[in-house]
Design a protein around this motif. Structure first.
Motif, PDB file in Angstrom:
ATOM      1  N   SER A  50       0.827  -1.202   0.000  1.00  0.00           N
ATOM      2  CA  SER A  50       0.000   0.000   0.000  1.00  0.00           C
ATOM      3  C   SER A  50       0.868   1.262   0.000  1.00  0.00           C
ATOM      4  N   LYS A  57       1.587   5.929  -7.199  1.00  0.00           N
ATOM      5  CA  LYS A  57       0.382   6.595  -7.708  1.00  0.00           C
ATOM      6  C   LYS A  57       0.660   8.087  -7.885  1.00  0.00           C
ATOM      7  N   ARG A  67      -3.809   5.428 -16.282  1.00  0.00           N
ATOM      8  CA  ARG A  67      -4.240   4.076 -15.942  1.00  0.00           C
ATOM      9  C   ARG A  67      -3.309   3.486 -14.881  1.00  0.00           C
ATOM     10  N   ALA A  70      -4.355   4.810 -11.626  1.00  0.00           N
ATOM     11  CA  ALA A  70      -5.598   4.176 -11.171  1.00  0.00           C
ATOM     12  C   ALA A  70      -5.338   2.783 -10.596  1.00  0.00           C
ATOM     13  N   LEU A  71      -4.455   2.020 -11.244  1.00  0.00           N
ATOM     14  CA  LEU A  71      -4.116   0.685 -10.735  1.00  0.00           C
ATOM     15  C   LEU A  71      -3.411   0.795  -9.384  1.00  0.00           C
ATOM     16  N   GLN A  73      -3.775   3.223  -7.276  1.00  0.00           N
ATOM     17  CA  GLN A  73      -4.813   3.648  -6.331  1.00  0.00           C
ATOM     18  C   GLN A  73      -5.584   2.431  -5.813  1.00  0.00           C
ATOM     19  N   ASP A  74      -5.923   1.540  -6.719  1.00  0.00           N
ATOM     20  CA  ASP A  74      -6.637   0.314  -6.357  1.00  0.00           C
ATOM     21  C   ASP A  74      -5.801  -0.497  -5.358  1.00  0.00           C
ATOM     22  N   LEU A  75      -4.520  -0.656  -5.668  1.00  0.00           N
ATOM     23  CA  LEU A  75      -3.635  -1.416  -4.783  1.00  0.00           C
ATOM     24  C   LEU A  75      -3.503  -0.726  -3.428  1.00  0.00           C
ATOM     25  N   SER A  77      -5.583   1.352  -1.935  1.00  0.00           N
ATOM     26  CA  SER A  77      -6.825   1.342  -1.165  1.00  0.00           C
ATOM     27  C   SER A  77      -7.236  -0.039  -0.694  1.00  0.00           C
ATOM     28  N   ASN A  78      -6.922  -1.052  -1.500  1.00  0.00           N
ATOM     29  CA  ASN A  78      -7.496  -2.372  -1.240  1.00  0.00           C
ATOM     30  C   ASN A  78      -6.493  -3.456  -0.882  1.00  0.00           C
ATOM     31  N   LYS A  82      -7.474  -7.701  -0.220  1.00  0.00           N
ATOM     32  CA  LYS A  82      -7.365  -8.621  -1.358  1.00  0.00           C
ATOM     33  C   LYS A  82      -6.650  -9.912  -0.965  1.00  0.00           C
ATOM     34  N   LEU A  90      -2.839  -7.854  -9.400  1.00  0.00           N
ATOM     35  CA  LEU A  90      -2.831  -6.394  -9.496  1.00  0.00           C
ATOM     36  C   LEU A  90      -1.403  -5.880  -9.698  1.00  0.00           C
TER      37      LEU A  90
END
Length: 115
Positions: A50, A57, A67, A70-71, A73-75, A77-78, A82, A90
């Motif tokens: 994270s 990011k 993009r 965004a990927l 950001q996904d990693l 946040s989550n 996961k 990811l």
């Protein structure tokens, strides 16, 4: 035609604002990205992933790599929610996205040296 991977307007603005420093900015981004990809590959914990994703990011976003940002950001946040498999996927997506945008930044660098 808008590129879903790289926001060219961001690059145009950076080129104008940074002038002489633009090449260095590109080189730093490429080098930092490589080391962040290594850190993601070796990520021992969700927290570590994270943290790396957060800084990645930021730089991706500053450089117009939409993009990729965004990927990341996904990693960021989550990561803790996961499964290891989903995290590995990811991270693989982030690696392949960087591989696809890298030539854009390499070309920017080359383009500058020819003028």
């Amino acid at each position: 035609m808008t590129d879903p991977h790289v926001d060219r307007d961001v690059l145009d603005t950076l080129r104008e604002v940074m002038e002489e420093g633009y090449t260095e900015l590109l080189e730093t981004f490429l080098a930092d990205s490589e080391s962040r990809l290594d850190e993601l590959r070796d990520g021992i914990s969700a927290k570590a992933l994270s943290d790396v994703a957060h800084s990645f990011k930021g730089s991706a976003s500053n450089m117009g790599a939409i993009r990729l940002a965004a990927l990341c950001q996904d990693l960021e946040s989550n990561a803790k929610d996961k499964s290891p498999e989903a995290l590995a996927q990811l991270v693989a997506d982030i690696r392949s996205e960087f591989a696809s945008v890298r030539p854009v930044y390499e070309n920017e660098k080359r383009h500058l040296h020819t003028h």
